[in-house]
Design an enzyme around this catalytic site. Structure first.
Site, PDB file in Angstrom:
ATOM      1  N   ARG A   1      48.159  48.377  38.513  1.00 35.17           N
ATOM      2  CA  ARG A   1      48.898  49.331  39.344  1.00 35.17           C
ATOM      3  C   ARG A   1      50.373  49.051  39.199  1.00 35.17           C
ATOM      4  NH1 ARG A   1      50.587  50.199  44.738  1.00 35.17           N
ATOM      5  NH2 ARG A   1      50.370  47.969  45.145  1.00 35.17           N
ATOM      6  N   LYS A   2      51.007  48.395  40.191  1.00 36.75           N
ATOM      7  CA  LYS A   2      52.454  48.149  40.116  1.00 36.75           C
ATOM      8  C   LYS A   2      52.771  46.789  39.513  1.00 36.75           C
ATOM      9  CE  LYS A   2      54.831  50.767  43.689  1.00 36.75           C
ATOM     10  NZ  LYS A   2      55.610  50.627  44.921  1.00 36.75           N
ATOM     11  N   GLY A   3      52.036  45.787  39.987  1.00 41.29           N
ATOM     12  CA  GLY A   3      52.275  44.432  39.488  1.00 41.29           C
ATOM     13  C   GLY A   3      53.598  43.844  39.950  1.00 41.29           C
TER      14      GLY A   3
ATOM     15  N   SER B   1      47.048  45.987  47.910  1.00 37.68           N
ATOM     16  CA  SER B   1      46.478  46.160  46.576  1.00 37.68           C
ATOM     17  C   SER B   1      44.999  46.540  46.663  1.00 37.68           C
ATOM     18  CB  SER B   1      46.659  44.857  45.777  1.00 37.68           C
ATOM     19  OG  SER B   1      46.181  45.006  44.475  1.00 37.68           O
TER      20      SER B   1
ATOM     21  N   HIS C   1      34.943  35.037  42.570  1.00 38.73           N
ATOM     22  CA  HIS C   1      35.793  35.324  43.738  1.00 38.73           C
ATOM     23  C   HIS C   1      35.332  34.527  44.964  1.00 38.73           C
ATOM     24  CE1 HIS C   1      38.232  38.383  41.954  1.00 38.73           C
ATOM     25  NE2 HIS C   1      37.258  39.248  41.784  1.00 38.73           N
TER      26      HIS C   1
ATOM     27  N   GLY D   1      45.598  38.850  41.274  1.00 37.51           N
ATOM     28  CA  GLY D   1      46.053  38.486  39.930  1.00 37.51           C
ATOM     29  C   GLY D   1      44.948  38.001  39.012  1.00 37.51           C
ATOM     30  N   THR D   2      43.697  38.256  39.401  1.00 38.99           N
ATOM     31  CA  THR D   2      42.539  37.824  38.602  1.00 38.99           C
ATOM     32  C   THR D   2      42.599  38.367  37.174  1.00 38.99           C
ATOM     33  OG1 THR D   2      41.319  38.249  40.645  1.00 38.99           O
ATOM     34  CG2 THR D   2      40.018  37.661  38.697  1.00 38.99           C
TER      35      THR D   2
ATOM     36  N   LYS E   1      42.078  40.991  44.047  1.00 33.45           N
ATOM     37  CA  LYS E   1      43.395  41.654  44.066  1.00 33.45           C
ATOM     38  C   LYS E   1      44.584  40.691  44.177  1.00 33.45           C
ATOM     39  CE  LYS E   1      42.761  44.985  43.131  1.00 33.45           C
ATOM     40  NZ  LYS E   1      42.179  45.251  41.766  1.00 33.45           N
TER      41      LYS E   1
ATOM     42  N   ARG F   1      47.853  35.183  46.222  1.00 26.18           N
ATOM     43  CA  ARG F   1      49.151  35.849  46.392  1.00 26.18           C
ATOM     44  C   ARG F   1      49.432  36.067  47.867  1.00 26.18           C
ATOM     45  NH1 ARG F   1      48.483  42.149  44.332  1.00 26.18           N
ATOM     46  NH2 ARG F   1      50.730  42.014  44.219  1.00 26.18           N
TER      47      ARG F   1
HETATM   48  P1  A3P Z   1      49.097  45.630  42.687  1.00 26.68           P
HETATM   49  O1  A3P Z   1      47.981  46.465  43.209  1.00 26.68           O
HETATM   50  O2  A3P Z   1      49.921  45.023  43.775  1.00 26.68           O
HETATM   51  O3  A3P Z   1      49.912  46.322  41.663  1.00 26.68           O
HETATM   52  P2  A3P Z   1      43.219  41.578  40.526  1.00 26.68           P
HETATM   53  O4  A3P Z   1      43.357  41.481  39.078  1.00 26.68           O
HETATM   54  O5  A3P Z   1      42.845  40.281  41.197  1.00 26.68           O
HETATM   55  O6  A3P Z   1      42.318  42.696  40.906  1.00 26.68           O
HETATM   56  O7  A3P Z   1      44.679  41.873  41.120  1.00 26.68           O
HETATM   57  C1  A3P Z   1      45.218  43.151  40.945  1.00 26.68           C
HETATM   58  C2  A3P Z   1      46.721  43.072  41.073  1.00 26.68           C
HETATM   59  O8  A3P Z   1      47.265  42.422  39.912  1.00 26.68           O
HETATM   60  C3  A3P Z   1      47.315  44.466  41.087  1.00 26.68           C
HETATM   61  O9  A3P Z   1      48.458  44.364  41.927  1.00 26.68           O
HETATM   62  C4  A3P Z   1      47.679  44.691  39.630  1.00 26.68           C
HETATM   63  O10 A3P Z   1      48.645  45.686  39.434  1.00 26.68           O
HETATM   64  C5  A3P Z   1      48.183  43.305  39.266  1.00 26.68           C
HETATM   65  N1  A3P Z   1      48.138  43.054  37.813  1.00 26.68           N
HETATM   66  C6  A3P Z   1      47.146  43.343  36.951  1.00 26.68           C
HETATM   67  N2  A3P Z   1      47.474  42.970  35.709  1.00 26.68           N
HETATM   68  C7  A3P Z   1      48.700  42.422  35.774  1.00 26.68           C
HETATM   69  C8  A3P Z   1      49.577  41.856  34.805  1.00 26.68           C
HETATM   70  N3  A3P Z   1      49.249  41.811  33.527  1.00 26.68           N
HETATM   71  N4  A3P Z   1      50.756  41.389  35.237  1.00 26.68           N
HETATM   72  C9  A3P Z   1      51.110  41.432  36.540  1.00 26.68           C
HETATM   73  N5  A3P Z   1      50.313  41.971  37.500  1.00 26.68           N
HETATM   74  C10 A3P Z   1      49.122  42.458  37.132  1.00 26.68           C
END
Ligand code: A3P
Length: 293
Positions: free
Chosen positions: A259-261, A133, A102, A40-41, A38, A125
């Site tokens: 989700r929100k990003g 998240s 991870h 930015g993977t 969670k 992050r």
């Molecule tokens: P939020 O839940 O705060 O919105 P991961 O990919 O490690 O599971 O991290 C998920 C987080 O990255 C989520 O944050 C998701 O919305 C955000 N995310 C996924 N794709 C993204 C993108 N293309 N640009 C920016 N944020 C992104």
């Protein structure tokens, strides 16, 4: 959850992580994307894949894999392939292989952790945003077990470092120290900085992976095209669900990865007391070594 060498892992992941550590056969040009969950993977997977595969798949192509697949189906999670007995899929990947994990740096196979050839791109992050998240992600699970986890339960566990691939401070510290010691092998990125300047982050990843954009590619706006292709809006709208393509995370719908990003969403979910408590723990763990969030 199981604790192994100081890291917390969901118990069903332990066999895969063990096999990854013991049986992974590295190649000198492997690229490993690493992150706490969670952080930015999915985004990092998308932009690394789009950058590395741009000759085969131009980012402006209307049939680009990222428009029909979840990024997790483009870049495999190594230990999950081991736990599914599918490591042969790793052998079948063309070089340079792009994979992700991870796990903490201390749990990587020694060959990967210290091989001068293998490059690691790490993203993390702000830890409170990671917790929020993660909670939203669990809520979006198609299983009852995931969707009933409260923020308060998750928060209490996170304060003890007891969350998937926690403690987050040890996770961050392990890769940060490695990036300081061997900056040509480990690139340390922050999600917030990627949000501030995504095109610059794409160039930084390309530079680090030694696949720099040529003058012609720059003039054609390729880094900007990759940024648009990998934007949260574009990826969220990919046809992945309809195609039934997301095989790795079967418990989660495609949209739950997008989700929100934004940075700082913790403020909408944590009380000031919760934030202070968590900040104090993180600061104590990271401040000494010189890291802050
Ligand atoms: P939020 O839940 O705060 O919105 P991961 O990919 O490690 O599971 O991290 C998920 C987080 O990255 C989520 O944050 C998701 O919305 C955000 N995310 C996924 N794709 C993204 C993108 N293309 N640009 C920016 N944020 C992104």
């Amino acid at each position: 959850m199981r604790q192994w060498k100081g890291a917390w892992l969901p118990h069903r992941r332990v066999p895969g992580v063990l096999s990854f550590q013991r049986r992974f056969t590295p190649r000198p040009d492997d690229v490993l994307l690493a992150s706490p969950p969670k952080c930015g993977t999915t985004w990092l997977k998308a932009l690394s894949f789009a950058t590395m595969a741009r000759a085969a798949y131009p980012p402006g192509d209307g049939d680009h894999p990222l428009l029909r697949l979840n990024p997790h189906d483009c870049v495999p999670l190594v230990d999950s392939l081991f736990s599914a007995g599918q490591e042969a899929k790793l052998d079948a990947l063309p070089s340079p292989r792009l994979m992700n994990t991870h796990v903490h740096h201390s749990l990587l196979p020694p060959s990967v952790a210290h091989d001068p050839g293998c490059k690691i791109v790490y993203v993390c992050r702000e830890p409170k945003d990671m917790v929020v998240s993660l909670w939203h992600f669990y809520k979006s699970s198609k299983t009852t077990e995931g969707s009933t986890y409260t923020l308060s339960d998750l928060f209490e566990n996170a304060c003890q470092g007891k969350h998937s691939n926690g403690p987050i401070w040890d996770h961050i510290l392990g890769y940060w120290q490695e990036s300081q010691a061997t900056p040509r092998r480990v690139l340390f990125l922050r999600y917030e900085e990627m949000l501030r300047d995504p095109v610059d982050s794409i160039r930084e990843v390309a530079r680090f992976l030694e696949v720099l954009f040529t003058v012609t590619e720059e003039a054609a706006g390729l880094p900007e095209d990759i940024m648009k292709l990998c934007s949260i809006e574009t990826l969220r709208g990919a046809r992945a669900d309809k195609m039934g393509a997301n095989k790795v995370f079967v418990k989660f719908p495609h949209t739950s990865f997008f989700r929100k990003g934004v940075a700082g969403d913790w403020v909408n979910h944590m009380t000031p007391e919760m934030a202070q408590r968590f900040d104090a723990i993180v600061e104590e763990k990271l401040h000494g070594p010189g890291l802050s969030f």
